[in-house]
Design an enzyme around this catalytic site. Structure first.
Site, PDB file in Angstrom:
ATOM      1  N   LYS A 182      49.775 -41.475  94.482  1.00 44.57           N
ATOM      2  CA  LYS A 182      49.572 -41.028  95.870  1.00 44.57           C
ATOM      3  C   LYS A 182      49.940 -39.563  95.996  1.00 44.57           C
ATOM      4  O   LYS A 182      50.716 -39.018  95.180  1.00 44.57           O
ATOM      5  CB  LYS A 182      50.393 -41.853  96.867  1.00 44.57           C
ATOM      6  CG  LYS A 182      51.932 -41.816  96.666  1.00 44.57           C
ATOM      7  CD  LYS A 182      52.648 -40.621  97.287  1.00 44.57           C
ATOM      8  CE  LYS A 182      54.127 -40.595  96.928  1.00 44.57           C
ATOM      9  NZ  LYS A 182      54.847 -39.383  97.185  1.00 44.57           N
ATOM     10  N   ASP A 192      58.394 -46.474  98.850  1.00 43.64           N
ATOM     11  CA  ASP A 192      56.970 -46.162  98.685  1.00 43.64           C
ATOM     12  C   ASP A 192      56.147 -47.365  98.212  1.00 43.64           C
ATOM     13  O   ASP A 192      54.921 -47.285  98.158  1.00 43.64           O
ATOM     14  CB  ASP A 192      56.791 -45.037  97.637  1.00 43.64           C
ATOM     15  CG  ASP A 192      56.817 -43.655  98.271  1.00 43.64           C
ATOM     16  OD1 ASP A 192      56.808 -43.563  99.514  1.00 43.64           O
ATOM     17  OD2 ASP A 192      56.824 -42.663  97.506  1.00 43.64           O
TER      18      ASP A 192
END
Ligand SMILES: C[C@@](CO)(OP(=O)(O)O)[C@H](O)COP(=O)(O)OP(=O)(O)OC[C@H]1O[C@@H](n2ccc(N)nc2=O)[C@H](O)[C@@H]1O
Ligand SMILES: Nc1ncnc2c1ncn2[C@@H]1O[C@H](COP(=O)(O)OP(=O)(O)O)[C@@H](O)[C@H]1O
Length: 288
Positions: free
Chosen positions: A9, A135
């Site tokens: 990401k 995350d």
């Protein structure tokens, strides 16, 4: 063997609102997955053991590995007697601000849901993932999202406007805990998250470029001047917008013309070993 992609990401925005009593920070960030991925291979075993196999000597091969923690969490929560061998083909740079370990954990959760016939929903997998790291829930869903709380509250966003991403990672590893620990919130420029969300919704590339921001740059750029140098170089070479991802040290640039990509890539290769040109994935993962 079941293979699952574990994409990295980047943070298009990363705002920190305040430090919480539990020592985490309340964040507001926009994350999106890119087509730089680890590959996770899962093979069920009857011995109940969790094994990690990786050719990368920096990938922990024991319970410190987030993929190991994901398998253990499922075994313990659902009384699973089966074991699994987890092969990690590492492509995502480690400790780079790209959530490689979190994505490996998320892919393991998604894959074992299938391999061990658990029939959990994606929301249930994301909720479990929050026990491994802030995350991980985002990585379970993938795509593009606004993440709040300590990062575990996920609100899906549409895919950003189409563009190329150039990534450059200097040869330093950064500890997320150290970066949050060094943050002084009284003197930071906060990104305009609402403007970035509007730019994504209207697929307005120029507006997206002017709304990127990451408050953690205030810490990492001071600790590692080479990150600032890479930012300047990327701008000079023609990127439309440049930002550090997460706690760093990886820097990414947005570029909307294929013609400029080669120049930026080659220019960066001159003084940075790890440079990648990737696309945004934009959309969410399928369940497995
Ligand atoms: C900064 C970000 C941005 O996406 O990514 P990375 O740079 O790690 O990729 C994340 O917030 C990182 O999330 P993650 O790496 O999962 O962090 P965790 O394992 O949950 O926490 C590691 C440590 O970071 C600090 N931490 C993390 C998240 C948060 N909202 N506030 C914090 O203060 C805490 O000190 C915690 O002990
Ligand atoms: N599967 C994994 N891949 C990479 N690192 C892992 C993994 N599991 C645990 N780690 C540990 O997590 C730390 C953070 O790594 P990573 O997730 O790559 O970075 P970041 O938090 O910057 O996105 C590393 O120092 C590493 O020792």
């Amino acid at each position: 063997m079941l293979y699952i992609k574990a994409p990295a990401k980047i943070n298009l925005t990363l705002d920190v609102l305040y430090k919480r009593p539990d020592n985490y920070h309340e964040v507001d960030m926009i994350m999106t997955t890119i087509d730089l991925s680890d590959r996770i291979g899962l093979e069920a075993s009857q011995d109940g053991l969790i094994k990690i196999i990786s050719a990368d000597r920096f990938v922990p091969s024991d319970e410190r590995n987030f993929a190991y923690q994901a398998a253990k969490l499922l075994q313990d929560t659902y009384g699973i007697k089966e074991g699994v061998s987890i092969t990690i083909d590492k492509e995502i740079p480690i400790a780079a601000g790209l959530a490689g370990g979190s994505s490996d954990a998320a892919a393991t959760l998604r894959g074992l849901n299938e391999l061990w016939n658990l029939n959990l929903t994606i929301d249930e997998l994301a909720e479990l993932g929050a026990q491994i790291g802030s995350d991980v829930p985002f990585c379970v869903y993938g795509g593009t999202a606004r993440a709040t709380g300590r990062g575990e509250k996920i609100e899906e966003l549409p895919a950003p406007p189409n563009c190329w991403i150039v990534l450059a990672k200097p040869k330093i590893g950064v500890s997320t805990a150290d970066v949050y620990g060094g943050l002084q919130l009284d003197n930071v420029a906060h990104p305009d998250t609402a403007k970035a969300i509007a730019a994504i919704a209207s697929k307005d590339y120029s507006a997206l470029c002017t709304s990127l921001g990451n408050v953690l740059e205030s810490v990492t750029l001071k600790l590692h001047p080479e990150v600032s140098m890479i930012k300047e170089q990327m701008y000079r070479l023609g990127a439309d917008a440049v930002l550090m991802s997460g706690s760093g040290p990886t820097v990414f640039g947005l570029v909307d013309s294929e013609a400029r990509i080669a120049r930026i890539y080659n220019g960066l290769r001159g003084f940075c070993d790890e440079v990648y040109t990737v696309r945004l994935l934009g959309e969410r993962n399928t369940l497995a």
